[in-house]
Scaffold this active site. Sequence first.
Site, mmCIF file in Angstrom:
data_model
loop_
_atom_site.group_PDB
_atom_site.id
_atom_site.type_symbol
_atom_site.label_atom_id
_atom_site.label_comp_id
_atom_site.label_asym_id
_atom_site.label_seq_id
_atom_site.Cartn_x
_atom_site.Cartn_y
_atom_site.Cartn_z
ATOM 1 N N HIS A 75 0.851 -1.193 0.000
ATOM 2 C CA HIS A 75 0.000 0.000 0.000
ATOM 3 C C HIS A 75 0.884 1.238 0.000
ATOM 4 O O HIS A 75 1.831 1.338 0.766
ATOM 5 C CB HIS A 75 -0.894 0.048 1.238
ATOM 6 N N ASP A 77 -15.257 1.600 7.294
ATOM 7 C CA ASP A 77 -14.283 2.585 6.818
ATOM 8 C C ASP A 77 -14.866 3.476 5.738
ATOM 9 O O ASP A 77 -14.607 4.680 5.709
ATOM 10 C CB ASP A 77 -13.021 1.895 6.303
ATOM 11 N N ARG A 95 -15.316 11.838 7.535
ATOM 12 C CA ARG A 95 -14.092 12.592 7.837
ATOM 13 C C ARG A 95 -13.852 13.657 6.777
ATOM 14 O O ARG A 95 -13.408 14.764 7.083
ATOM 15 C CB ARG A 95 -12.888 11.647 7.896
ATOM 16 N N SER A 107 -7.882 3.536 8.936
ATOM 17 C CA SER A 107 -8.571 3.481 7.653
ATOM 18 C C SER A 107 -7.802 2.600 6.669
ATOM 19 O O SER A 107 -8.358 1.685 6.052
ATOM 20 C CB SER A 107 -8.725 4.900 7.083
ATOM 21 N N LYS A 113 -8.617 -2.015 5.891
ATOM 22 C CA LYS A 113 -8.841 -2.585 4.552
ATOM 23 C C LYS A 113 -7.731 -3.569 4.177
ATOM 24 O O LYS A 113 -7.981 -4.627 3.629
ATOM 25 C CB LYS A 113 -8.926 -1.472 3.507
#
Length: 426
Positions: free
Chosen positions: A85, A164, A171, A186, A190
């Site tokens: 990620h 999320d 947010r 967050s 995931k």
Amino acid sequence: MSTHDAIDVIRAKRDGVELSGDQIRWVIGAYTAGQVPDEQMSALLMSVFFRGMTPAELAAWTQAMIDSGVRKDLSGLGRPTADKHSTGGVGDKTTLPLAPLVAACGVAVPQLSGRGLGHTGGTLDKLEAIPGWRAALTEDEYLAQLRDVGAVVCAAGNDLAPADKLLYALRDVTGTVESIPLIASSIMSKKIAEGADALVLDVKTGSGAFMKDVESSRELARTMVGLGEAAGVRTVALVTAMDRPLGRSAGNAVEVAESLEVLAGGGPADLVELTLALAREMLAGAGRPDVDPAAALADGRAMDSWKAMIRAQGGDPDAPLPQPTERHVVTAPATGTLTRLDAYALGVAAWRLGAGRARKEDPVSAAAGVVWHASVGEQVTAGQPLLELQTDDASRIERALAALDGAVGVDTEDTVLPLVVDRITS
């Protein structure tokens, strides 16, 4: 009847009292189920924004978000799995060559990706520049492709951490995005739910990144590594430079073209270096530290893996990529060493040319973007082509040029970050 009350939870967090795991599980579950309204969750998010979270609170919060949906089980694939990620940047196309490269080395890559928003590009938008390629897969298609090809890059389904999705939207409209605990939970909810054995985080730092300074980038990296390890996922983070853009292009089709250069054994040095660094971390995390990913780039295995990955999702890997109808060249302002190429400015320019979106539902142009002909540290000559702005709409060029004001520096006193700033483990 619940023994909890949203107002009690909000007051406790507001006053700096540590929330229990039970309170956190209740409030995430009740909000996801529509039993706690947006205004109360907004108040709790703002309290978290100002008060932060303890490690125990954050672990419980993240786990509650995972538990709002499913955690995938990839143990039946018969090979180890690793995921990556990136916190997002400009010209950051590493997922494109990285997923097939790691797959070519025997480790399956289940890469659930997103779309771009603002000045940072989205992996799915880039891949959709390839004729026929589709981001949406059924669960059966997803697992079959992981088994047969070893790599999949697709849109996440609604079953992964649905809490999320709701919290992220809230947010965004309540000014609570820039909170390290909320960002970390967050991302990690995931990523943990994806079910990979190992996870490598690429935490960007600099003007084009979400985190502008190295220390806050390190803090986010440490927080996310801790969450991954607590959930049983082998996790490591690289803090990498985003004070200048990565590679030589920002956009959609132009970034696919550059990724193909890397897979063919060429490509810009910084992009190759980072792709290989991330690949080595993914392979080590998945128990294959002795496999050399550079060999898979050199001998064509990574390119074969890419073509199989694209074909499996309906794309034609040999089709020509979309080309822009309008091009505008920006020349170097002086002769000397290119010392500044501001990532944020280039990202905004690409966005204004049509490569990105301001709202989630906006379309993007596959052909729009910016290509640069020199990287920071290289010599340039006054008047030589330095940047090429590409678009399908000539009226967008003026605003893109305005974004580039002050973005280029020759022989200025700018300090440049190393490509890999830090490596963070638990």
